[in-house]
Design a protein around this motif. Sequence first.
Motif, short mmCIF file in Angstrom:
data_model
loop_
_atom_site.label_atom_id
_atom_site.label_comp_id
_atom_site.label_asym_id
_atom_site.label_seq_id
_atom_site.Cartn_x
_atom_site.Cartn_y
_atom_site.Cartn_z
N UNK A 174 -0.83 -3.27 -4.76
CA UNK A 174 -2.06 -2.65 -4.24
C UNK A 174 -2.14 -1.18 -4.65
N UNK A 175 -1.00 -0.50 -4.57
CA UNK A 175 -0.99 0.92 -4.94
C UNK A 175 -1.30 1.07 -6.43
N UNK A 215 -4.98 0.61 -6.97
CA UNK A 215 -5.74 1.80 -6.52
C UNK A 215 -5.54 2.97 -7.48
N UNK A 226 -7.79 2.47 -10.27
CA UNK A 226 -9.16 2.82 -9.84
C UNK A 226 -9.38 4.33 -9.95
N UNK A 227 -8.39 5.10 -9.50
CA UNK A 227 -8.52 6.56 -9.54
C UNK A 227 -8.60 7.04 -10.98
N UNK A 232 -11.91 6.71 -12.26
CA UNK A 232 -12.98 7.34 -11.47
C UNK A 232 -13.10 8.83 -11.76
N UNK A 273 -10.60 10.95 -12.31
CA UNK A 273 -9.45 11.76 -11.93
C UNK A 273 -8.54 12.05 -13.12
N UNK A 298 -8.36 15.44 -14.82
CA UNK A 298 -8.06 16.64 -14.02
C UNK A 298 -6.67 16.50 -13.40
N UNK A 349 -6.02 17.47 -9.68
CA UNK A 349 -6.66 16.58 -8.71
C UNK A 349 -5.95 15.22 -8.68
N UNK A 369 -2.74 15.42 -6.70
CA UNK A 369 -2.97 15.42 -5.25
C UNK A 369 -3.33 14.01 -4.77
N UNK A 370 -4.17 13.32 -5.55
CA UNK A 370 -4.61 11.98 -5.15
C UNK A 370 -3.43 11.00 -5.17
N UNK A 383 -0.37 11.71 -4.89
CA UNK A 383 0.60 12.10 -3.85
C UNK A 383 0.25 11.42 -2.53
N UNK A 384 -1.01 11.40 -2.18
CA UNK A 384 -1.43 10.74 -0.94
C UNK A 384 -1.26 9.23 -1.04
N UNK A 385 -1.50 8.71 -2.23
CA UNK A 385 -1.47 7.26 -2.40
C UNK A 385 -0.05 6.71 -2.39
N UNK A 418 2.97 8.40 -1.56
CA UNK A 418 3.94 8.85 -0.55
C UNK A 418 3.78 8.00 0.69
#
Lengths: 402, 288
Positions: free
Chosen positions: A41-42, A45, A48-49, A52, A54, A57, A60, A63-64, A66-68, A70
Amino acid sequence: MSCCGSSPGYDDLDQVSRLVSARLAAFLRTLRDAGFRVGLAEGQDAATLMSSGYAGRPGLLRAAFKHLFSARKSDWDKFDGLFDAFWLGKRVRSRSRTIGSAPGASNPSLKSLQDAAAEQGGSQSITDQLPSSDDAPEGRSGDGRMEGASPAENIAEVDFRMLSDPDQVAEAHEAAAQLARAMRTRLTRRDLARRRGYRLDLRRTIHRNISHGGVPISLVKRQRKDKPLRLIVLLDASGSMSMYTSVFLRFIHGVLDQFREAEAFLFHTRLAYVSDAMKEKNAARALDRLSIMAQGAGGGTKIGESLQTFNRWHARRVIHSRSCVMIVSDGYETGDAALLGREMAVLSRRCRRIVWLNPMMAWEGYTPEARGIRAALPHVDLYAPANSLQSLRALEPYLMKL
Amino acid sequence: MKGRDEIAQALAASGYIADADLATAISLMQLLRRPLLLEGEAGVGKTEVAKALAKVHATELIRLQCYEGLDQSSALYEWNYQRQLLAIQAHRGVDSIEDQVFSEKYLLERPLLAAIRRPKAPVLLIDEIDRADDEFEAFLLELLSDFQVSIPELGTIPAVTIPHVVLTSNGTRELSDALRRRCLYHYVDYPDVDRETRIILARVNGASPSLSLQIARMVEGIRKEELRKVPGVAETLDWAAALVGLDIRDLNDAPESVHETLICLLKTHEDRARVTPEVTQRLLGKVA
């Protein structure tokens, strides 16, 4: 194939997306090697990023991701270094374990990835550097989850005496604290399972509903008053146990932190009550305080006298019918072994279980010949080794049966 | 869908000064439709994130406070059995009464059911999930995957809208890997001096920029002392309000008052004893 760099054709775009997917797959492998739990799943996603907006950059995207990816603070702290090392070719400054990128392969930056996409020649060289997608290391399942190969298990079987590397010691401490947490959690679940299904208190229900003409509108429930399991740990902090003391202190810190009801004592030539010192939230500071308390007078171990003190002054307060006393000691009694036997008998009548953990037990050729151990064993419900995390873990099912 | 900068501005407008990372996390919540798990020490402003998010989306905040022993009847739904009994008494002999008493009319909505039945997606705050037990965590995971609820007497109730889910945890218990992987993760740390200054300016009426900066620096210094309970943002705001109330415009003008008002920050006897007037003086020397 397009020959025009400014407007890439369908094949070029396809090549780019394949290239990006391959790099992403390699990055996910890098994360897994560093202990991150990354599944399908990760990965989806993340793709997808990348598509999209990302991908162009890096700041960015980092950061994205990192949230996904961690899932806990330790992941959060080491992610930036791993990301920079993989995508931006920077050196990792953290002391984390070696990450699994191919040795000697220089990681192309995001910028060079885009450049490579623009030129066919470059892409070839990059893909050559990538590990192929089907050469996943052993021990991985298809969805990318690590099958039981968590970092904690790398040192599960190592005797605590053999841990000299500071990183490994820290890992053992962390694993001991985690184990204490896990034990507490499962015990709570068990308590709940037993409590499920309240019963009506008919007598009080009828009393309360007299005003309604006896119709039971307001129900009174009889709650089971389960006493939670209480764990009392007595840790031998004498010289002969010094190689094991720090890990067990950490384990006790975890136990006290996690169990609703737990008490801890240290003993060498005398007994010290240490639960309060252990209430320090900061583990390092708690351990410092305890290490000072654990420094014995160097006169050996007086287990019998320490137990006598415990039985006389503390037992009434800390022991109830659902108490388990855990003694962690090598059993080398320099005092009166007969006294130890008597005090163990007193203690066994007071509590539900006595667990004696002896780190020496796992040593080759060890037999319990020390006078102390021989006097104590008849009163012990479980006598087990405790020289490694694996042996500590083996206790959990036993504690659950209390 | 709002971008990162837009979200940061909207959060600031609602009184929450977020760092860029948190704004990214919130934009990802919408893009990937995943819950957000916020971890961090007590008092760093985790719960405030959910409140600010509700303001940003101009929607309702539904809060579920977790505790040990929390079960489905407190979190999801419960039948109003007193009303059911009264109805049964009142309609004695009516055959269809059983169907009637197990209808919507007698259903008590709890936060989780309420959150999936609102016409406009609310913010669902599941506060201190680490205080609930494994069993509840597993049930929650199922709900967060399917967004539908099965009630034996009514059947399956699908979600009308998918709420914006924020979970907070103080780390008192290790959460399951499954739950962690379901969520986006963000670690909320104590704010740096710059962000804390902006928080004070946004939240405390009458605090000047120079005083706010001094307070933020002072709090940063105090957090570095060996304390049992490190002061959070709420304590900083209390202290700032106290100083403004005492009409203090510069901390160095009133060192005694500064030391006395530290009771807003220091909440245990040991910590109070540890920060002596000399320590306060030393810290004040650094904020000038």
